[in-house]
Design a protein around this motif. Structure first.
Motif, PDB file in Angstrom:
ATOM      1  N   GLN A  99      48.859  40.516  42.233  1.00  0.00           N
ATOM      2  CA  GLN A  99      48.276  41.823  42.480  1.00  0.00           C
ATOM      3  C   GLN A  99      46.841  41.696  42.987  1.00  0.00           C
ATOM      4  O   GLN A  99      46.038  40.977  42.413  1.00  0.00           O
ATOM      5  CB  GLN A  99      48.297  42.656  41.202  1.00  0.00           C
ATOM      6  N   GLY A 100      46.557  42.414  44.084  1.00  0.00           N
ATOM      7  CA  GLY A 100      45.209  42.447  44.624  1.00  0.00           C
ATOM      8  C   GLY A 100      44.918  41.395  45.670  1.00  0.00           C
ATOM      9  O   GLY A 100      43.886  41.483  46.354  1.00  0.00           O
ATOM     10  N   PHE A 112      47.965  41.768  55.149  1.00  0.00           N
ATOM     11  CA  PHE A 112      48.777  42.229  54.023  1.00  0.00           C
ATOM     12  C   PHE A 112      47.955  42.372  52.759  1.00  0.00           C
ATOM     13  O   PHE A 112      47.050  41.571  52.495  1.00  0.00           O
ATOM     14  CB  PHE A 112      49.913  41.244  53.730  1.00  0.00           C
ATOM     15  N   GLN A 113      48.299  43.381  51.979  1.00  0.00           N
ATOM     16  CA  GLN A 113      47.832  43.526  50.611  1.00  0.00           C
ATOM     17  C   GLN A 113      49.034  43.329  49.698  1.00  0.00           C
ATOM     18  O   GLN A 113      50.133  43.806  49.993  1.00  0.00           O
ATOM     19  CB  GLN A 113      47.216  44.901  50.400  1.00  0.00           C
ATOM     20  N   VAL A 114      48.821  42.641  48.582  1.00  0.00           N
ATOM     21  CA  VAL A 114      49.916  42.301  47.680  1.00  0.00           C
ATOM     22  C   VAL A 114      49.931  43.252  46.490  1.00  0.00           C
ATOM     23  O   VAL A 114      48.898  43.501  45.864  1.00  0.00           O
ATOM     24  CB  VAL A 114      49.794  40.845  47.195  1.00  0.00           C
ATOM     25  N   PHE A 128      52.127  45.136  51.538  1.00  0.00           N
ATOM     26  CA  PHE A 128      51.708  46.363  52.207  1.00  0.00           C
ATOM     27  C   PHE A 128      50.776  45.998  53.355  1.00  0.00           C
ATOM     28  O   PHE A 128      49.767  45.326  53.166  1.00  0.00           O
ATOM     29  CB  PHE A 128      50.983  47.294  51.239  1.00  0.00           C
ATOM     30  N   ALA A 129      51.140  46.437  54.559  1.00  0.00           N
ATOM     31  CA  ALA A 129      50.325  46.216  55.746  1.00  0.00           C
ATOM     32  C   ALA A 129      49.693  47.540  56.150  1.00  0.00           C
ATOM     33  O   ALA A 129      50.396  48.458  56.582  1.00  0.00           O
ATOM     34  CB  ALA A 129      51.173  45.670  56.892  1.00  0.00           C
ATOM     35  N   PRO A 130      48.376  47.702  55.983  1.00  0.00           N
ATOM     36  CA  PRO A 130      47.727  48.961  56.363  1.00  0.00           C
ATOM     37  C   PRO A 130      47.889  49.250  57.844  1.00  0.00           C
ATOM     38  O   PRO A 130      48.267  48.375  58.642  1.00  0.00           O
ATOM     39  CB  PRO A 130      46.252  48.723  56.005  1.00  0.00           C
ATOM     40  N   ALA A 131      47.608  50.488  58.209  1.00  0.00           N
ATOM     41  CA  ALA A 131      47.699  50.894  59.616  1.00  0.00           C
ATOM     42  C   ALA A 131      46.828  49.987  60.470  1.00  0.00           C
ATOM     43  O   ALA A 131      45.760  49.531  60.058  1.00  0.00           O
ATOM     44  CB  ALA A 131      47.248  52.347  59.766  1.00  0.00           C
TER      45      ALA A 131
END
Length: 281
Positions: A99-100, A112-114, A128-131
């Motif tokens: 996480q994080g 990517f964010q996990v 999660f891949a932000p815009a």
């Protein structure tokens, strides 16, 4: 936002109902949850794509079974990064994530964010891949924005969620709440084509949900045309997925009825009731 050329995300069918996701820019490719190497190798060769890394959401065989063969079939495969959950044993993993954590890949260009999302398994993670801001090759071309993307493995499905093989209803509800907090236009890339059966159950929970009735017709049309029903979006899941709607009156009422309880105290207890119902549906 990160500037990038336009990305494509393509489902590679595997087994009877798996999707192995390929993220690519026309040259370099990332593969998400390769349970089977053969269809991935075929897709990469056909589209002349160079594998640059592998993302793993959890340790189940239908998500990791093809890693070794895929690396063996790739030039310098032993040097490629294999990202996966720190809390699970995955032999080929080179980068353990929790996480994080955040990481960027140059080709294809993506950040990517996990998210740790236990429930289906205890160590399950999502990416999660932000815009991103897209810069086309031509200087005269207009810039545009691509929506955020979520690669969620078996935690969230279109109109459903994963079985609780290891985690608790509270863990799953907390994990789904992390997804609910993402932007509504986030594209949701799950790894199984369970949509029609999930919709049948969702309609048993909420038979008068107009958004769900509309989605059922559209999903049936997609499958009749042999097209995938995913990706969906977070906004759509908030309207049509009973496991994302455990704070809604109709879902609570259905859960109370099936559990034969006058009241359920929290979204997690509602989720527990409808997940147990779904397991026997």
């Amino acid at each position: 936002m990160v500037k990038s050329t336009a990305l494509q995300v393509w489902p590679i069918p595997a087994f009877s109902d798996n999707y192995i996701w390929c993220i690519h820019d026309g040259h370099s490719a990332l593969i998400v949850d390769p349970g089977d190497a053969a269809p991935v190798i075929q897709y990469l060769q056909k589209n002349r794509l160079q594998l640059s890394g592998i993302l793993i959401t959890h340790y189940h065989a239908d998500h990791i079974g093809g890693i070794a063969d895929l690396l063996s079939a790739t030039p310098n495969g032993d040097a490629l990064p294999v990202y996966g959950p720190a809390a699970e044993v995955i032999a080929e993993r080179t980068h353990a994530l929790m996480q994080g954590d955040e990481f960027a890949i140059a080709a294809p260009a993506i950040h990517f964010q996990v998210l740790e999302v236990p429930g289906h398994t205890l160590g399950h993670i999502a990416y999660f891949a932000p815009a991103i801001q897209v810069q086309e090759a031509s200087e005269d071309a207009q810039q545009g924005a691509e929506p955020p993307r979520l690669f969620c493995g078996d935690t969230l499905f279109a109109s459903g969620c994963g079985r609780l093989f290891e985690g608790t209803p509270t863990q799953m509800q907390t994990s789904l709440a992390k997804f609910a907090a993402l932007p509504g236009n986030t594209l949701v890339y799950c790894t199984h084509e369970y949509t029609l059966s999930n919709i049948r159950f969702a309609l048993a929970v909420e038979p008068h949900n107009v958004d769900l009735i509309t989605w059922a017709k559209r999903a049936e049309g997609l499958r009749a045309a042999h097209l995938p029903t995913v990706p969906t979006t977070i906004a759509q899941e908030m309207k049509t997925n009973p496991f994302m709607r455990c704070d809604q009156a109709d879902v609570i009422a259905a859960a109370c009825k099936i559990a034969q309880q006058p009241a359920l105290k929290s979204p997690a207890t509602v989720l527990a009731a409808i997940r147990a119902w779904k397991d026997q549906f």
